[in-house]
Structures are given as C-alpha cells and as structure tokens.
Scaffold this motif. Structure first.
Motif, PDB file in Angstrom:
ATOM      1  N   UNK A 191       7.204   6.040   0.307  1.00 18.89           N
ATOM      2  CA  UNK A 191       7.785   6.731  -1.116  1.00 18.89           C
ATOM      3  C   UNK A 191       9.111   6.062  -1.561  1.00 18.89           C
ATOM      4  N   UNK A 192       9.888   5.473  -0.546  1.00 21.18           N
ATOM      5  CA  UNK A 192      10.929   4.969  -1.287  1.00 21.18           C
ATOM      6  C   UNK A 192      10.691   3.659  -2.040  1.00 21.18           C
ATOM      7  N   UNK A 193       9.713   2.861  -1.300  1.00 17.96           N
ATOM      8  CA  UNK A 193       9.591   1.524  -1.991  1.00 17.96           C
ATOM      9  C   UNK A 193       8.823   2.081  -3.379  1.00 17.96           C
ATOM     10  N   UNK A 194       8.039   2.706  -3.571  1.00 18.31           N
ATOM     11  CA  UNK A 194       7.297   3.337  -4.721  1.00 18.31           C
ATOM     12  C   UNK A 194       8.370   3.745  -5.839  1.00 18.31           C
ATOM     13  N   UNK A 195       9.487   4.449  -5.359  1.00 20.58           N
ATOM     14  CA  UNK A 195      10.328   5.015  -6.341  1.00 20.58           C
ATOM     15  C   UNK A 195      11.274   3.830  -6.740  1.00 20.58           C
ATOM     16  N   UNK A 196      11.810   2.988  -5.882  1.00 23.22           N
ATOM     17  CA  UNK A 196      12.654   1.773  -6.160  1.00 23.22           C
ATOM     18  C   UNK A 196      11.867   0.914  -7.129  1.00 23.22           C
ATOM     19  N   UNK A 197      10.732   0.622  -6.979  1.00 19.24           N
ATOM     20  CA  UNK A 197       9.790  -0.142  -7.738  1.00 19.24           C
ATOM     21  C   UNK A 197       9.781   0.309  -9.049  1.00 19.24           C
ATOM     22  N   UNK A 198       9.332   1.588  -9.337  1.00 20.79           N
ATOM     23  CA  UNK A 198       9.055   2.451 -10.485  1.00 20.79           C
ATOM     24  C   UNK A 198      10.418   2.424 -11.193  1.00 20.79           C
ATOM     25  N   UNK A 199      11.400   2.926 -10.551  1.00 24.12           N
ATOM     26  CA  UNK A 199      12.740   3.106 -11.373  1.00 24.12           C
ATOM     27  C   UNK A 199      13.338   1.422 -11.733  1.00 24.12           C
ATOM     28  N   UNK A 252      -6.296   4.371  -8.847  1.00 23.37           N
ATOM     29  CA  UNK A 252      -5.824   5.436  -7.994  1.00 23.37           C
ATOM     30  C   UNK A 252      -4.927   4.942  -6.851  1.00 23.37           C
ATOM     31  N   UNK A 253      -4.923   3.383  -7.008  1.00 22.66           N
ATOM     32  CA  UNK A 253      -3.860   2.786  -5.812  1.00 22.66           C
ATOM     33  C   UNK A 253      -2.790   2.634  -6.413  1.00 22.66           C
ATOM     34  N   UNK A 254      -2.062   1.819  -5.861  1.00 24.66           N
ATOM     35  CA  UNK A 254      -0.450   1.582  -5.824  1.00 24.66           C
ATOM     36  C   UNK A 254      -0.152   1.294  -7.476  1.00 24.66           C
ATOM     37  N   UNK A 255      -0.867   0.791  -8.055  1.00 23.35           N
ATOM     38  CA  UNK A 255      -0.412   0.170  -9.498  1.00 23.35           C
ATOM     39  C   UNK A 255      -0.355   1.735 -10.226  1.00 23.35           C
ATOM     40  N   UNK A 256      -1.259   2.214  -9.991  1.00 26.00           N
ATOM     41  CA  UNK A 256      -1.045   3.621 -10.897  1.00 26.00           C
ATOM     42  C   UNK A 256       0.057   4.602 -10.395  1.00 26.00           C
ATOM     43  N   UNK A 257       0.534   4.549  -9.179  1.00 31.15           N
ATOM     44  CA  UNK A 257       1.666   5.346  -8.933  1.00 31.15           C
ATOM     45  C   UNK A 257       2.737   4.838  -9.409  1.00 31.15           C
ATOM     46  N   UNK A 258       3.062   3.480  -9.375  1.00 26.40           N
ATOM     47  CA  UNK A 258       4.393   2.815  -9.913  1.00 26.40           C
ATOM     48  C   UNK A 258       4.179   2.896 -11.255  1.00 26.40           C
TER      49      UNK A 258
END
Length: 421
Positions: free
Chosen positions: A230-238, A287-293
């Motif tokens: 979760x932290x990795x996704x948030x930091x990458x998107x931010x 639906x994988x990591x790209x979409x979430x980020x």
C-alpha cells in the motif's frame, strides 16, 4: 448522538481542568508570549501537547466505555443479559382467555444461546421457553405448543396485563414486546448503549488481532507485506502526480497561454472524485498495478497543480520588482524569488495530496489486489471481521500521520522562511 454529546462533554471538561491548573503555574517566557497581538497571527498558535494527549486518551476512553472493554473500569449501560419472563393473555376464538408465561434467556454478546425447557402448565395457553440474542429482536411463535392456534382465530390481547395490539409496544422491564403482522410475539431485550462487537469490537480485541496477523499473516501475506505494498503504491502515485503537477502549476502561474489552455481541464477534473474514475482506469489500464498507480496519480495530480499555481500567484510582487531593479534575469527571479516563495504552498498541497492518496488506496486496491492494507480491509469486511477492518484503518492512519509528520519536518528544514514576509 449520545457519543457526540459524551465527546463534547469530555472536551469541555478537559479544557476547563487544564486551563484551571495552568492558571496557577508560571507564565510561558518565549517570543510568542512577548507579542502584543496574537489573535489571527498563525505563527503565534502552538499545538497544545496536553490537548493532543488528552484528545487521544478521550477517543480510547469512549471506545472502551461503549464496548465494555476490560481495560477501562467505567462502561455505559450494556444490553440486558440473563433470564427474564413476561406473561401474555391469549383470547380464543370463542372469547375465552387464558394466561401463559414466556421464560427468556439472553446470553452475552458472542455467546451461544442455549435452548432450555419449562413445564407447559395447564390451560389452552402453555408456558414456553426461548433463548434470545442480546440487543436484537426475536420472534416467538407462542402457539407452537398452545392448544389455541392463530389460524383458528386465537390472538394475544395483553402482555403482563397491559393491552397490546399491532401498533402497541409493551415494556416488560428487561425488554419490549410487540406483535408482528401475523400476531406472533416479537421480543427485544433492552439494548443499552454498548456496541455489538460485530459493529465495534473492544480495543483489546483489535490489539490481539494485530499481534495475531503480525505473526501469522493474512490472506497468504504478512501484515508488513500488505502495508508495504500500500505504501509503495501511494508513494509511486504521489511522486508521479508531483512530478507532473508542480511543473504544470508553475507553467500556469507564469504563462497566460498555459493557464488558458489547462485551467478548464484542471478545474473540471479537480472536483471529480478518484473513485468515479475506477471504471475508466480498469478499461484503459487493466486491473493490475498500473491501474492502481494511475488512479493514485490522478488523485495527487490536480492538487499538486493547483498548489504550485497558487504558490506562484501568491509571490509578493514587490519582491519581483526589487529583483528586477537589481538586474536579475528571468531565470534568477525564478530560481531565487518565485521558487522559494512558492514552496510553502507546494508543501501544503503535498500534505493534502498525500492524505487523499491514502484515502484512495483502499478504493484502488478494490481492483483485483492480492495484497495491500485496502485489500485486507475489504476482504475482512466480507466476513464481518470488524476487528481486522479497524486494525487496518488504524494502521493506515498511523502510517499516514507518520508521513505527514515527516513532511512537516522536511518543510521546516527546507522552508525555514515560511510565514516571514
């Protein structure tokens, strides 16, 4: 409503007690205390650490008091638990009446209701025994063992000697009795003010679940893997949102063409909640990591753009005129005037954007995530594992608060001139 009033009362009481105790202590001696005007001066406001500590304690006190926690000795009234009884008057089709007693056993929350029996007695209305769950209504089919049946015209006309009808509720002392649309008895034990553990478990239950998941994991992944992803996704998107949003905001603040071109887009997308974009993100990015980020990127992008634009627009024009009068070039004005003076706004926007990203990560992990704090919360909610849900929320809040503290420290270190003209 009762919880809100309880909280307001504790807030007012704590303020009065701390204020009264401090009146007898020595006055504070620092730069702020020497100011003659402090109301409206943000630099004169300091967070009261006693208020912060008491605020957290009050939340735990309310949580413990309303869940019957063993960690706190004072609790609000709980639901009725134990044995009780009431008498009903049954009228037969021929107008004759008879009385019978219903014995009710109510176990505590989480305990199994054990069936028991009593002697039926004489008459066409028979005594009955029933096990009812705490805090919830139950239907008692009184005529299962009565000689007079509802289908033959028999009906209940009184509870404990008090008349009852379809729209009348009778208080039996330990609960309330109503009649259903078909004439059966609906009994509800007194609910009290404590929360059902399935809605809000006690603090010690959440703590125990934390240690269990920390040691054994959840859904084939450890707790730290869930939080780490979760932290990795948030930091990458931010970070992606900041890398695009800050230059775009600077361009909109410095160029009329850029502002005219991008302002409709930014102002159109800014009020659109990230959750509304989930269907399009799934269609476009999968639906994988790209979409979430990408979803988290969009959550941060518009906030960072507006913060950077506001930072540029808020630079004191007298500073720019002074720099020009000293022979500064446009690059020097950008480097030494605009960028330093816009950083406070950018840091404020970054803190807001990070909070929005943390709020969006749960929705982002709805999209076929196998690990993550949001996925853990969603999976637990499907099985009504409220303790895991609350544990996940607390962990997200703690990590988010820790990141905000780090950003505040970075701001105070990188932008020491904030608040100074």
């Amino acid at each position: 409503m009762i919880v809100l009033l309880f909280y307001i009362g504790l807030f007012g009481g704590a303020f009065f007690i701390v204020y009264t105790l401090r009146r007898g202590l020595h006055a504070r001696k620092d730069f702020t205390s020497l100011k003659t005007v402090t109301f409206g001066d943000e630099s004169a406001v300091r967070a009261d650490r006693a208020a912060s500590i008491i605020s957290v304690l009050v939340i735990f006190v309310i949580w413990a008091a309303f869940t019957g926690s063993k960690l706190f000795p004072i609790h609000v009234p709980g639901p009725f638990v134990g044995d009780t009884q009431f008498t009903y008057t049954l009228e037969n089709a021929d107008g004759s009446t008879d009385e019978a007693t219903v014995f009710v056993r109510v176990p505590a929350f989480g305990e199994e209701a054990e069936k028991f029996e009593v002697e039926p007695g004489s008459g066409f209305a028979k005594d009955d025994a029933f096990a009812a769950p705490a805090g919830r209504s139950s239907t008692i089919l009184f005529d299962k063992n009565d000689e007079a049946k509802r289908k033959d015209g028999a009906k209940i006309i009184a509870i404990n000697g008090m008349p009852i009808g379809p729209d009348i509720k009778v208080d039996t002392g330990d609960g309330a009795v109503r009649l259903t649309g078909k004439g059966a008895i609906s009994f509800t034990p007194k609910q009290g003010l404590q929360m059902n553990p399935i809605w809000l478990p006690a603090p010690e239950t959440v703590v125990a679940r934390f240690f269990e998941i920390a040691s054994e994991g959840y859904q084939n992944f450890s707790l730290w893997e869930h939080l780490g992803w979760s932290l990795l996704r948030v930091v990458a998107g931010f970070v992606a949102g900041a890398l695009v949003g800050i230059p775009l905001g600077y361009a909109m603040g410095l160029s009329g063409w850029f502002r005219g071109w991008f302002d409709p887009i930014v102002e159109f997308m800014r009020p659109v909640p990230p959750l509304a974009l989930i269907p399009l993100v799934i269609i476009w990015f999968g639906i994988w990591e790209t979409g979430k980020i990408v979803l988290l990127f969009l959550a941060a992008l518009w906030i960072m753009t507006i913060a950077a634009r506001a930072g540029v627009s808020g630079v004191n024009i007298s500073k720019i005129h002074a720099a020009y009068s000293l022979g500064a070039s446009k690059w020097q004005i950008m480097r030494y005037v605009i960028m330093p003076n816009s950083l406070p706004e950018i840091f404020t926007g970054a803190r807001v954007a990070m909070g929005v990203c943390w709020g969006t990560v749960v929705a982002a992990e709805l999209v076929a995530a196998q690990k993550g704090a949001g996925m853990m919360i969603i999976a637990a909610s499907k099985f009504q594992l409220t303790d895991i849900v609350i544990m996940g929320i607390v962990m997200i809040g703690i990590i988010g608060y820790g990141i905000d503290i780090l950003m505040r420290k970075a701001e105070s270190w990188l932008v020491p001139w904030k608040g100074q003209s």
